[in-house]
Design an enzyme around this catalytic site. Structure first.
Site, PDB file in Angstrom:
ATOM      1  N   GLU A  64       0.829  -1.210   0.000  1.00 44.05           N
ATOM      2  CA  GLU A  64       0.000   0.000   0.000  1.00 44.05           C
ATOM      3  C   GLU A  64       0.860   1.256   0.000  1.00 44.05           C
ATOM      4  O   GLU A  64       0.517   2.246  -0.641  1.00 44.05           O
ATOM      5  CB  GLU A  64      -0.975   0.021   1.175  1.00 44.05           C
ATOM      6  CG  GLU A  64      -1.868   1.247   1.113  1.00 44.05           C
ATOM      7  CD  GLU A  64      -3.240   1.064   1.729  1.00 44.05           C
ATOM      8  OE1 GLU A  64      -4.022   2.023   1.645  1.00 44.05           O
ATOM      9  OE2 GLU A  64      -3.530  -0.004   2.272  1.00 44.05           O
ATOM     10  N   GLY A  83      -6.510   5.384  -0.520  1.00 43.84           N
ATOM     11  CA  GLY A  83      -6.820   3.971  -0.683  1.00 43.84           C
ATOM     12  C   GLY A  83      -8.292   3.646  -0.544  1.00 43.84           C
ATOM     13  O   GLY A  83      -8.963   4.129   0.365  1.00 43.84           O
ATOM     14  N   HIS A  90      -0.404 -14.129  -0.648  1.00 44.97           N
ATOM     15  CA  HIS A  90       0.913 -14.433  -0.091  1.00 44.97           C
ATOM     16  C   HIS A  90       1.367 -15.768  -0.688  1.00 44.97           C
ATOM     17  O   HIS A  90       0.756 -16.806  -0.461  1.00 44.97           O
ATOM     18  CB  HIS A  90       0.831 -14.461   1.432  1.00 44.97           C
ATOM     19  CG  HIS A  90       0.235 -13.203   1.975  1.00 44.97           C
ATOM     20  ND1 HIS A  90       0.885 -11.994   1.917  1.00 44.97           N
ATOM     21  CD2 HIS A  90      -0.976 -12.954   2.535  1.00 44.97           C
ATOM     22  CE1 HIS A  90       0.118 -11.056   2.442  1.00 44.97           C
ATOM     23  NE2 HIS A  90      -1.027 -11.606   2.822  1.00 44.97           N
ATOM     24  N   HIS A 107      -4.403   0.787 -14.218  1.00 47.41           N
ATOM     25  CA  HIS A 107      -5.460   1.693 -14.695  1.00 47.41           C
ATOM     26  C   HIS A 107      -5.240   3.053 -14.040  1.00 47.41           C
ATOM     27  O   HIS A 107      -5.048   3.138 -12.830  1.00 47.41           O
ATOM     28  CB  HIS A 107      -6.835   1.149 -14.305  1.00 47.41           C
ATOM     29  CG  HIS A 107      -7.937   2.161 -14.392  1.00 47.41           C
ATOM     30  ND1 HIS A 107      -8.442   2.602 -15.593  1.00 47.41           N
ATOM     31  CD2 HIS A 107      -8.621   2.818 -13.426  1.00 47.41           C
ATOM     32  CE1 HIS A 107      -9.399   3.493 -15.350  1.00 47.41           C
ATOM     33  NE2 HIS A 107      -9.520   3.648 -14.045  1.00 47.41           N
ATOM     34  N   GLY A 109      -7.414   6.333 -14.192  1.00 45.45           N
ATOM     35  CA  GLY A 109      -8.571   7.088 -14.631  1.00 45.45           C
ATOM     36  C   GLY A 109      -8.688   8.421 -13.918  1.00 45.45           C
ATOM     37  O   GLY A 109      -7.836   8.793 -13.122  1.00 45.45           O
TER      38      GLY A 109
END
Length: 139
Positions: A64, A83, A90, A107, A109
């Site tokens: 993240e 997020g 894993h 992607h 956008g």
């Protein structure tokens, strides 16, 4: 051609994240490539689960971090990526060394982005594969 709208070096990014979870887990951005962001995290007492393997949650934190930082670097200064969803598979247990993550866009956008983050061990074996979806907010 680069995808970065906010050009930064690895050192710039690391310094900007002083005092965050990146410090706690010793996550370091190591490269800002034309089409990817790369970083590392040690596998040690801070990132282990009770059986001595890399904790899946630590892998997700690295994923993240890389995806979010990368997404924000692609945006104008009046925008931010936040997020929405992350998943991780894993693949292989790791007990020590460094894991390296590489975030690439799938992607980009106007209102969302999707990033794939692959974590590998020091031999190049896949440890975890993650996909992060972020929302784009304009201020």
């Amino acid at each position: 051609m680069t995808l970065w709208q906010r050009p930064a070096t690895a050192d710039d990014i690391n310094q900007a994240h002083t005092g965050t979870i990146m410090d706690v887990l010793d996550i370091k951005i190591t490269a800002v490539e034309d089409e990817a962001l790369v970083g590392t995290m040690p596998v040690d007492h801070r990132t282990h689960q009770p059986m001595g393997y890399l904790h899946g949650g630590a892998s997700v934190v690295l994923a993240e971090t890389l995806g979010s930082v990368a997404a924000n670097l692609t945006l104008a200064s009046n925008q931010a990526a936040m997020g929405l969803e992350i998943n991780a598979n894993h693949i292989k247990g790791v007990k020590s060394g460094l894991v390296t993550g590489r975030a690439v866009p799938l992607h980009r956008g106007r209102s969302t982005q999707v990033w794939e983050i692959r974590l590998t061990d020091e031999t190049g074996d896949l440890v975890c594969i993650s996909r992060l979806t972020v929302a784009i907010k304009t201020f």
